[in-house]
Scaffold this motif. Sequence first.
Motif, mmCIF file in Angstrom:
data_model
loop_
_atom_site.group_PDB
_atom_site.id
_atom_site.type_symbol
_atom_site.label_atom_id
_atom_site.label_comp_id
_atom_site.label_asym_id
_atom_site.label_seq_id
_atom_site.Cartn_x
_atom_site.Cartn_y
_atom_site.Cartn_z
ATOM 1 N N PRO A 28 0.839 -1.208 0.000
ATOM 2 C CA PRO A 28 0.000 0.000 0.000
ATOM 3 C C PRO A 28 0.872 1.255 0.000
ATOM 4 C CG PRO A 28 -0.696 -1.535 1.734
ATOM 5 C CD PRO A 28 0.596 -2.051 1.181
ATOM 6 N N ALA A 29 0.402 2.284 -0.696
ATOM 7 C CA ALA A 29 1.177 3.516 -0.846
ATOM 8 C C ALA A 29 1.670 4.053 0.500
ATOM 9 C CB ALA A 29 0.348 4.566 -1.577
ATOM 10 N N GLU A 30 0.797 3.955 1.528
ATOM 11 C CA GLU A 30 1.179 4.546 2.821
ATOM 12 C C GLU A 30 2.303 3.770 3.519
ATOM 13 O OE1 GLU A 30 -2.658 2.145 3.562
ATOM 14 O OE2 GLU A 30 -1.790 3.397 1.985
ATOM 15 N N HIS A 31 2.567 2.545 3.069
ATOM 16 C CA HIS A 31 3.669 1.763 3.663
ATOM 17 C C HIS A 31 4.890 1.695 2.758
ATOM 18 C CE1 HIS A 31 0.838 0.700 6.696
ATOM 19 N NE2 HIS A 31 0.146 -0.140 5.949
ATOM 20 N N THR A 32 4.750 2.190 1.517
ATOM 21 C CA THR A 32 5.813 1.988 0.527
ATOM 22 C C THR A 32 7.085 2.763 0.840
ATOM 23 O OG1 THR A 32 4.195 1.498 -1.201
ATOM 24 C CG2 THR A 32 6.390 2.137 -1.928
ATOM 25 N N GLN A 33 6.952 4.011 1.268
ATOM 26 C CA GLN A 33 8.169 4.789 1.511
ATOM 27 C C GLN A 33 9.045 4.111 2.557
ATOM 28 O OE1 GLN A 33 7.790 9.021 2.323
ATOM 29 N NE2 GLN A 33 9.935 9.195 2.938
ATOM 30 N N ARG A 54 0.188 2.285 -7.883
ATOM 31 C CA ARG A 54 -0.227 3.505 -7.182
ATOM 32 C C ARG A 54 0.701 3.861 -6.014
ATOM 33 N NH1 ARG A 54 -4.628 0.904 -9.105
ATOM 34 N NH2 ARG A 54 -6.225 2.176 -10.124
ATOM 35 N N ASN A 55 1.978 3.542 -6.162
ATOM 36 C CA ASN A 55 2.911 3.884 -5.081
ATOM 37 C C ASN A 55 4.212 4.509 -5.601
ATOM 38 O OD1 ASN A 55 4.210 1.587 -6.072
ATOM 39 N ND2 ASN A 55 3.665 0.278 -4.342
ATOM 40 N N GLU A 56 4.170 5.014 -6.844
ATOM 41 C CA GLU A 56 5.386 5.624 -7.412
ATOM 42 C C GLU A 56 5.858 6.820 -6.591
ATOM 43 O OE1 GLU A 56 5.145 5.092 -12.227
ATOM 44 O OE2 GLU A 56 3.565 6.254 -11.278
ATOM 45 N N ALA A 58 5.562 7.401 -3.468
ATOM 46 C CA ALA A 58 6.195 6.937 -2.228
ATOM 47 C C ALA A 58 7.589 6.367 -2.503
ATOM 48 C CB ALA A 58 5.315 5.896 -1.544
ATOM 49 N N VAL A 59 7.755 5.693 -3.646
ATOM 50 C CA VAL A 59 9.092 5.215 -4.039
ATOM 51 C C VAL A 59 10.006 6.423 -4.236
ATOM 52 C CG1 VAL A 59 10.439 4.106 -5.883
ATOM 53 C CG2 VAL A 59 8.308 3.047 -5.082
ATOM 54 N N GLY A 60 9.495 7.444 -4.929
ATOM 55 C CA GLY A 60 10.277 8.658 -5.167
ATOM 56 C C GLY A 60 10.676 9.345 -3.869
ATOM 57 N N ALA A 61 9.746 9.363 -2.913
ATOM 58 C CA ALA A 61 10.037 9.991 -1.612
ATOM 59 C C ALA A 61 11.144 9.226 -0.888
ATOM 60 C CB ALA A 61 8.772 10.034 -0.757
ATOM 61 N N ALA A 62 11.113 7.911 -0.981
ATOM 62 C CA ALA A 62 12.147 7.088 -0.330
ATOM 63 C C ALA A 62 13.512 7.324 -0.982
ATOM 64 C CB ALA A 62 11.774 5.608 -0.413
ATOM 65 N N VAL A 63 13.519 7.412 -2.305
ATOM 66 C CA VAL A 63 14.766 7.671 -3.036
ATOM 67 C C VAL A 63 15.342 9.029 -2.609
ATOM 68 C CG1 VAL A 63 15.676 8.225 -5.336
ATOM 69 C CG2 VAL A 63 14.275 6.166 -4.997
ATOM 70 N N ALA A 64 14.463 10.028 -2.548
ATOM 71 C CA ALA A 64 14.912 11.375 -2.154
ATOM 72 C C ALA A 64 15.443 11.384 -0.721
ATOM 73 C CB ALA A 64 13.761 12.363 -2.308
ATOM 74 N N ALA A 65 14.747 10.646 0.166
ATOM 75 C CA ALA A 65 15.139 10.636 1.583
ATOM 76 C C ALA A 65 16.415 9.835 1.821
ATOM 77 C CB ALA A 65 14.007 10.059 2.428
ATOM 78 N N SER A 66 16.751 8.938 0.895
ATOM 79 C CA SER A 66 17.879 8.019 1.120
ATOM 80 C C SER A 66 19.225 8.727 1.094
ATOM 81 C CB SER A 66 17.886 6.918 0.050
ATOM 82 O OG SER A 66 18.323 7.448 -1.197
ATOM 83 N N THR A 232 8.839 -8.067 -0.180
ATOM 84 C CA THR A 232 8.492 -8.316 1.211
ATOM 85 C C THR A 232 8.454 -6.963 1.901
ATOM 86 O OG1 THR A 232 9.196 -9.294 3.296
ATOM 87 C CG2 THR A 232 10.945 -8.711 1.776
ATOM 88 N N ALA A 233 7.630 -6.841 2.927
ATOM 89 C CA ALA A 233 7.583 -5.559 3.628
ATOM 90 C C ALA A 233 8.430 -5.595 4.903
ATOM 91 C CB ALA A 233 6.135 -5.189 3.950
ATOM 92 N N THR A 234 8.964 -6.762 5.260
ATOM 93 C CA THR A 234 9.708 -6.846 6.523
ATOM 94 C C THR A 234 11.218 -6.752 6.298
ATOM 95 O OG1 THR A 234 9.808 -9.257 6.458
ATOM 96 C CG2 THR A 234 7.906 -8.310 7.545
#
Length: 278
Positions: A28-33, A54-56, A58-66, A232-234
Amino acid sequence: MTHEHIPGLDLNNGVRIPQLGYGVFQIPAEHTQQAVESALEAGYRHIDTAAAYRNEAAVGAAVAASGLAREDLFITTKLRNGDQGRAREAFEESRSALGLDQIDLYLIHWPVPSQGLYLQAWREMEQIYSEGLVRAIGVSNFLPDHLEELLGEAAVPPAVNQIELHPTFQQQALADTSRRHGMAVEAYSPLGQGEDLDNAAVAQISQRHGATPAQVVLAWHLASGNIVIPKTATPERMRENLGALSVELSPRDMEQINELDAGRRLGADPATASFSQY
């Protein structure tokens, strides 16, 4: 296990893709980042998303935050089925959601032969590629007849065919056809959505190697030359999956897993799948 240990494959245009990546299908988008940040922290550098997930953003936000250098990352996204008639606009929407100037790999998600639009979509993708907005273009779920039709028209041959591929559904003929035409084979649902991990042969091999069943199946993919994107989400499981890189299967182990093919498709059949993904 860090990203330095992740092997890469050279695509048909010389672009290098990390062979073991991280997929965000059904997260889910809210867990993707958070999930992608954990994956990057664990050492993954190849992230696979799609407009349909529908989570692009959030992926982008994670990339930026990394804080990682852009050139150290490999980001894949895909053209939604309902957007095949507007590939350019859809690509720009994905690029904007991801917050990236350039996408590493852009795929037609499904052929949807009933629409008759994938050749048109491919021509637009070739144009995007020629402008340098994407480093490689490819397809997903394309069967031999779709590939033949596309290759008959394409100026740029697809770099990748991403298909459902796991021990009980190996699609050997399709994988061979794809490779013969210079495409790398990328496996989604690489663990058979977990079902292939309960197999007796897999359990036996994992005991022999002191590895988990997931590590054994991923090691089989890597040794077979597949690009593979377990999901996996874990964080613990993410690190476990990277441990597949240090599992070396013997020819006998490989043969045992090759023999598990049962033609058991879990996803939709690309010959008839026609959902819009909206």
